[in-house]
Motif scaffolding. Sequence first.
Motif, PDB file in Angstrom:
ATOM      1  N   PHE A   1      -6.965   7.149  42.566  1.00 12.18           N
ATOM      2  CA  PHE A   1      -5.694   7.483  41.931  1.00 12.18           C
ATOM      3  C   PHE A   1      -5.941   8.465  40.793  1.00 12.18           C
ATOM      4  O   PHE A   1      -7.045   8.546  40.270  1.00 12.18           O
ATOM      5  CB  PHE A   1      -5.034   6.203  41.396  1.00 12.18           C
ATOM      6  N   ILE A   2      -4.877   9.212  40.405  1.00 16.37           N
ATOM      7  CA  ILE A   2      -4.988  10.202  39.337  1.00 16.37           C
ATOM      8  C   ILE A   2      -3.839  10.021  38.362  1.00 16.37           C
ATOM      9  O   ILE A   2      -2.726   9.652  38.749  1.00 16.37           O
ATOM     10  CB  ILE A   2      -5.038  11.636  39.923  1.00 16.37           C
ATOM     11  N   LEU A   3      -4.111  10.286  37.085  1.00 19.38           N
ATOM     12  CA  LEU A   3      -3.145  10.097  36.011  1.00 19.38           C
ATOM     13  C   LEU A   3      -3.381  11.160  34.948  1.00 19.38           C
ATOM     14  O   LEU A   3      -4.518  11.401  34.549  1.00 19.38           O
ATOM     15  CB  LEU A   3      -3.324   8.699  35.397  1.00 19.38           C
ATOM     16  N   GLY A   4      -2.303  11.805  34.480  1.00 18.07           N
ATOM     17  CA  GLY A   4      -2.404  12.820  33.437  1.00 18.07           C
ATOM     18  C   GLY A   4      -1.803  12.346  32.129  1.00 18.07           C
ATOM     19  O   GLY A   4      -1.197  11.274  32.057  1.00 18.07           O
ATOM     20  N   GLU A   5      -1.962  13.164  31.098  1.00 17.54           N
ATOM     21  CA  GLU A   5      -1.434  12.864  29.770  1.00 17.54           C
ATOM     22  C   GLU A   5      -0.858  14.129  29.151  1.00 17.54           C
ATOM     23  O   GLU A   5      -1.139  15.236  29.604  1.00 17.54           O
ATOM     24  CB  GLU A   5      -2.555  12.351  28.845  1.00 17.54           C
ATOM     25  N   ASP A   6      -0.085  13.948  28.075  1.00 13.73           N
ATOM     26  CA  ASP A   6       0.369  15.090  27.299  1.00 13.73           C
ATOM     27  C   ASP A   6      -0.849  15.752  26.659  1.00 13.73           C
ATOM     28  O   ASP A   6      -1.865  15.106  26.415  1.00 13.73           O
ATOM     29  CB  ASP A   6       1.348  14.656  26.198  1.00 13.73           C
ATOM     30  N   THR A   7      -0.737  17.050  26.381  1.00 18.23           N
ATOM     31  CA  THR A   7      -1.799  17.784  25.707  1.00 18.23           C
ATOM     32  C   THR A   7      -1.540  17.734  24.209  1.00 18.23           C
ATOM     33  O   THR A   7      -0.419  17.986  23.774  1.00 18.23           O
ATOM     34  CB  THR A   7      -1.827  19.243  26.199  1.00 18.23           C
ATOM     35  N   GLU A   8      -2.554  17.402  23.429  1.00 16.91           N
ATOM     36  CA  GLU A   8      -2.385  17.247  21.984  1.00 16.91           C
ATOM     37  C   GLU A   8      -3.229  18.248  21.219  1.00 16.91           C
ATOM     38  O   GLU A   8      -4.302  18.650  21.660  1.00 16.91           O
ATOM     39  CB  GLU A   8      -2.770  15.827  21.567  1.00 16.91           C
ATOM     40  N   TRP A   9      -2.734  18.604  20.052  1.00 15.28           N
ATOM     41  CA  TRP A   9      -3.457  19.461  19.130  1.00 15.28           C
ATOM     42  C   TRP A   9      -4.651  18.681  18.595  1.00 15.28           C
ATOM     43  O   TRP A   9      -4.503  17.581  18.053  1.00 15.28           O
ATOM     44  CB  TRP A   9      -2.522  19.875  18.014  1.00 15.28           C
ATOM     45  N   ILE A  10      -5.856  19.213  18.753  1.00 16.59           N
ATOM     46  CA  ILE A  10      -7.071  18.512  18.369  1.00 16.59           C
ATOM     47  C   ILE A  10      -7.100  18.197  16.872  1.00 16.59           C
ATOM     48  O   ILE A  10      -7.487  17.110  16.469  1.00 16.59           O
ATOM     49  CB  ILE A  10      -8.330  19.305  18.798  1.00 16.59           C
ATOM     50  N   ASP A  11      -6.657  19.124  16.031  1.00 10.99           N
ATOM     51  CA  ASP A  11      -6.718  18.929  14.579  1.00 10.99           C
ATOM     52  C   ASP A  11      -5.735  17.879  14.069  1.00 10.99           C
ATOM     53  O   ASP A  11      -5.982  17.250  13.043  1.00 10.99           O
ATOM     54  CB  ASP A  11      -6.462  20.249  13.846  1.00 10.99           C
ATOM     55  N   ASN A  12      -4.600  17.693  14.748  1.00 12.43           N
ATOM     56  CA  ASN A  12      -3.603  16.728  14.308  1.00 12.43           C
ATOM     57  C   ASN A  12      -2.780  16.278  15.519  1.00 12.43           C
ATOM     58  O   ASN A  12      -1.658  16.742  15.725  1.00 12.43           O
ATOM     59  CB  ASN A  12      -2.706  17.344  13.233  1.00 12.43           C
ATOM     60  N   PRO A  13      -3.325  15.353  16.325  1.00 15.04           N
ATOM     61  CA  PRO A  13      -2.685  14.962  17.588  1.00 15.04           C
ATOM     62  C   PRO A  13      -1.247  14.459  17.449  1.00 15.04           C
ATOM     63  O   PRO A  13      -0.440  14.677  18.353  1.00 15.04           O
ATOM     64  CB  PRO A  13      -3.592  13.850  18.115  1.00 15.04           C
ATOM     65  N   SER A  14      -0.909  13.828  16.359  1.00  9.54           N
ATOM     66  CA  SER A  14       0.454  13.306  16.222  1.00  9.54           C
ATOM     67  C   SER A  14       1.448  14.377  15.774  1.00  9.54           C
ATOM     68  O   SER A  14       2.659  14.157  15.835  1.00  9.54           O
ATOM     69  CB  SER A  14       0.476  12.128  15.248  1.00  9.54           C
ATOM     70  N   ALA A  15       0.955  15.534  15.334  1.00 11.08           N
ATOM     71  CA  ALA A  15       1.843  16.574  14.802  1.00 11.08           C
ATOM     72  C   ALA A  15       2.356  17.544  15.858  1.00 11.08           C
ATOM     73  O   ALA A  15       3.428  18.127  15.693  1.00 11.08           O
ATOM     74  CB  ALA A  15       1.130  17.350  13.700  1.00 11.08           C
ATOM     75  N   TYR A  16       1.597  17.747  16.934  1.00  8.29           N
ATOM     76  CA  TYR A  16       2.024  18.755  17.910  1.00  8.29           C
ATOM     77  C   TYR A  16       1.436  18.424  19.279  1.00  8.29           C
ATOM     78  O   TYR A  16       0.273  18.046  19.390  1.00  8.29           O
ATOM     79  CB  TYR A  16       1.558  20.153  17.474  1.00  8.29           C
ATOM     80  N   LYS A  17       2.260  18.581  20.310  1.00  5.57           N
ATOM     81  CA  LYS A  17       1.791  18.344  21.674  1.00  5.57           C
ATOM     82  C   LYS A  17       2.576  19.204  22.657  1.00  5.57           C
ATOM     83  O   LYS A  17       3.634  19.732  22.349  1.00  5.57           O
ATOM     84  CB  LYS A  17       1.917  16.869  22.056  1.00  5.57           C
ATOM     85  N   TRP A  18       2.012  19.324  23.851  1.00  5.19           N
ATOM     86  CA  TRP A  18       2.732  19.860  24.996  1.00  5.19           C
ATOM     87  C   TRP A  18       2.989  18.661  25.904  1.00  5.19           C
ATOM     88  O   TRP A  18       2.089  17.863  26.179  1.00  5.19           O
ATOM     89  CB  TRP A  18       1.903  20.858  25.792  1.00  5.19           C
ATOM     90  N   THR A  19       4.192  18.546  26.424  1.00  7.49           N
ATOM     91  CA  THR A  19       4.547  17.443  27.301  1.00  7.49           C
ATOM     92  C   THR A  19       4.155  17.798  28.734  1.00  7.49           C
ATOM     93  O   THR A  19       4.422  18.908  29.198  1.00  7.49           O
ATOM     94  CB  THR A  19       6.064  17.167  27.221  1.00  7.49           C
ATOM     95  N   LEU A  20       3.533  16.863  29.434  1.00  8.24           N
ATOM     96  CA  LEU A  20       3.169  17.058  30.839  1.00  8.24           C
ATOM     97  C   LEU A  20       4.415  16.865  31.695  1.00  8.24           C
ATOM     98  O   LEU A  20       5.076  15.833  31.619  1.00  8.24           O
ATOM     99  CB  LEU A  20       2.083  16.059  31.255  1.00  8.24           C
ATOM    100  N   SER A  21       4.738  17.866  32.501  1.00 14.65           N
ATOM    101  CA  SER A  21       5.933  17.773  33.345  1.00 14.65           C
ATOM    102  C   SER A  21       5.722  16.792  34.489  1.00 14.65           C
ATOM    103  O   SER A  21       4.590  16.491  34.863  1.00 14.65           O
ATOM    104  CB  SER A  21       6.318  19.149  33.902  1.00 14.65           C
ATOM    105  N   ALA A  22       6.817  16.319  35.051  1.00  6.12           N
ATOM    106  CA  ALA A  22       6.767  15.356  36.155  1.00  6.12           C
ATOM    107  C   ALA A  22       6.699  16.041  37.514  1.00  6.12           C
ATOM    108  O   ALA A  22       6.501  15.377  38.526  1.00  6.12           O
ATOM    109  CB  ALA A  22       7.981  14.438  36.095  1.00  6.12           C
ATOM    110  N   ASP A  23       6.858  17.368  37.547  1.00  5.81           N
ATOM    111  CA  ASP A  23       6.895  18.058  38.843  1.00  5.81           C
ATOM    112  C   ASP A  23       5.993  19.295  38.918  1.00  5.81           C
ATOM    113  O   ASP A  23       6.092  20.084  39.853  1.00  5.81           O
ATOM    114  CB  ASP A  23       8.332  18.440  39.195  1.00  5.81           C
ATOM    115  N   GLY A  24       5.120  19.499  37.945  1.00  4.04           N
ATOM    116  CA  GLY A  24       4.194  20.622  37.978  1.00  4.04           C
ATOM    117  C   GLY A  24       4.763  21.915  37.436  1.00  4.04           C
ATOM    118  O   GLY A  24       4.070  22.930  37.410  1.00  4.04           O
ATOM    119  N   THR A  25       6.029  21.907  36.985  1.00  5.95           N
ATOM    120  CA  THR A  25       6.639  23.112  36.426  1.00  5.95           C
ATOM    121  C   THR A  25       6.423  23.157  34.913  1.00  5.95           C
ATOM    122  O   THR A  25       5.857  22.244  34.331  1.00  5.95           O
ATOM    123  CB  THR A  25       8.143  23.155  36.744  1.00  5.95           C
ATOM    124  N   ASN A  26       6.902  24.239  34.289  1.00  8.40           N
ATOM    125  CA  ASN A  26       6.731  24.382  32.851  1.00  8.40           C
ATOM    126  C   ASN A  26       8.057  24.671  32.161  1.00  8.40           C
ATOM    127  O   ASN A  26       9.075  24.915  32.804  1.00  8.40           O
ATOM    128  CB  ASN A  26       5.713  25.481  32.537  1.00  8.40           C
TER     129      ASN A  26
END
Length: 187
Positions: free
Chosen positions: A82-107
């Motif tokens: 099985f495979i599972l992804g996560e949101d992408t987080e800013w390394i310096d401050n993970p709670s301050a900024y992220k990119w949300t992983l889409s549910a269908d592969g789009t952006n």
Amino acid sequence: MKAVITSIVVAIILALVFSLPALAQESGTITITMTGVNDISISLDKTQWPLGEVATDTEYMTSPPIEWCTLTVEGNCNVNTFILGEDTEWIDNPSAYKWTLSADGTNGDNVYGLQFRISGDTTRGPLGDGYVPITKTQSEFWPYSGGSGSSLAPGDTKQFGLKLLTPTYFVGSRQMQTQITISAVAA
């Protein structure tokens, strides 16, 4: 805008599963016999995909596209993966900024798409190209219920690649990181 993204692919090795057949004998006693232990183990030959700086609304693929990483069954029993992804987080401050992983592969704005394709598999994916979205909900990696594949046996391998579609808008100059988890269970 540009950002730096590092993607980490992680294989999770699940716990041991015991087979405990119970045998009833005429004497009225029940005997439990251990017939063996299923050792569930998988490995990946690649655990990072360092992309460096990326541009908005751009597609990136591993190289080679669908034979970039090899998953190998190391254990002693057949497995389903099985495979599972996560949101992408800013390394310096993970709670301050992220990119949300889409549910269908789009952006979209601050939304990125991530897909995988197993070498030789052209039957899956919304466009029939074999690429399957990686989402925050665990989904089948191999085998999958709609296909002709079977579980993986000890020593079996599957090669696969990844495709990233960066957000249409994101705040640049930030190093981003995500994790993909590939897990296995006894078939």
